[in-house]
Design a protein around this motif. Structure first.
Motif, short mmCIF file in Angstrom:
data_model
loop_
_atom_site.label_atom_id
_atom_site.label_comp_id
_atom_site.label_asym_id
_atom_site.label_seq_id
_atom_site.Cartn_x
_atom_site.Cartn_y
_atom_site.Cartn_z
N HIS A 77 -15.96 -1.70 3.62
CA HIS A 77 -16.66 -0.80 4.54
C HIS A 77 -16.52 -1.24 6.00
N ARG A 78 -16.39 -2.53 6.24
CA ARG A 78 -16.23 -3.00 7.62
C ARG A 78 -14.89 -2.54 8.20
N LEU A 79 -13.84 -2.62 7.39
CA LEU A 79 -12.53 -2.15 7.85
C LEU A 79 -12.58 -0.64 8.11
N LEU A 80 -13.23 0.10 7.24
CA LEU A 80 -13.33 1.54 7.44
C LEU A 80 -14.11 1.88 8.71
N SER A 129 -2.56 3.26 7.04
CA SER A 129 -1.78 2.16 6.49
C SER A 129 -1.30 1.22 7.59
N GLU A 130 -0.86 1.77 8.70
CA GLU A 130 -0.43 0.94 9.83
C GLU A 130 -1.60 0.14 10.40
N MET A 167 0.82 -1.18 0.00
CA MET A 167 0.00 0.00 0.00
C MET A 167 0.87 1.26 0.00
N HIS A 168 2.09 1.09 0.42
CA HIS A 168 3.02 2.22 0.52
C HIS A 168 3.20 2.93 -0.83
N ASP A 169 3.37 2.18 -1.89
CA ASP A 169 3.57 2.78 -3.21
C ASP A 169 2.36 3.57 -3.67
N ALA A 211 -4.32 -5.26 10.52
CA ALA A 211 -5.52 -6.05 10.19
C ALA A 211 -5.23 -7.07 9.09
N GLY A 212 -3.98 -7.11 8.61
CA GLY A 212 -3.62 -8.06 7.57
C GLY A 212 -3.98 -7.62 6.17
N ILE A 213 -4.24 -6.33 6.00
CA ILE A 213 -4.60 -5.77 4.69
C ILE A 213 -3.38 -5.08 4.12
N ASP A 214 -2.96 -5.50 2.92
CA ASP A 214 -1.80 -4.85 2.30
C ASP A 214 -2.09 -4.34 0.89
N GLU A 215 -3.31 -4.55 0.42
CA GLU A 215 -3.71 -4.07 -0.91
C GLU A 215 -4.91 -3.14 -0.77
#
Length: 64
Positions: free
Chosen positions: A50-53, A34-35, A1-3, A40-44
């Protein structure tokens, strides 16, 4: 996600001509998000839903 974040910040700088202070604020907010995603194991970006948000907003509220 950094890029993707770097590309987005560059877009804001070059195309939207945002001030350095605004860019730093966006950068800080996106770093925290991003952190949170990484924990949460999300890298893309496509894996954000919406649940993560909603969990992130709850996290921010808890953090004050």
């Amino acid at each position: 996600m950094h890029d993707e974040i770097k590309r987005y910040l560059r877009f804001l700088e070059m195309e939207r001509n945002l001030s350095p202070n605004t860019l730093r604020a966006y950068q800080g907010d996106l770093r925290v998000f991003s952190e949170f995603c990484a924990r949460a194991g999300i890298d893309e970006p496509g894996d954000v839903d919406h649940r993560l948000l909603r969990r992130y907003l709850s996290y921010l509220q808890t953090m004050g």
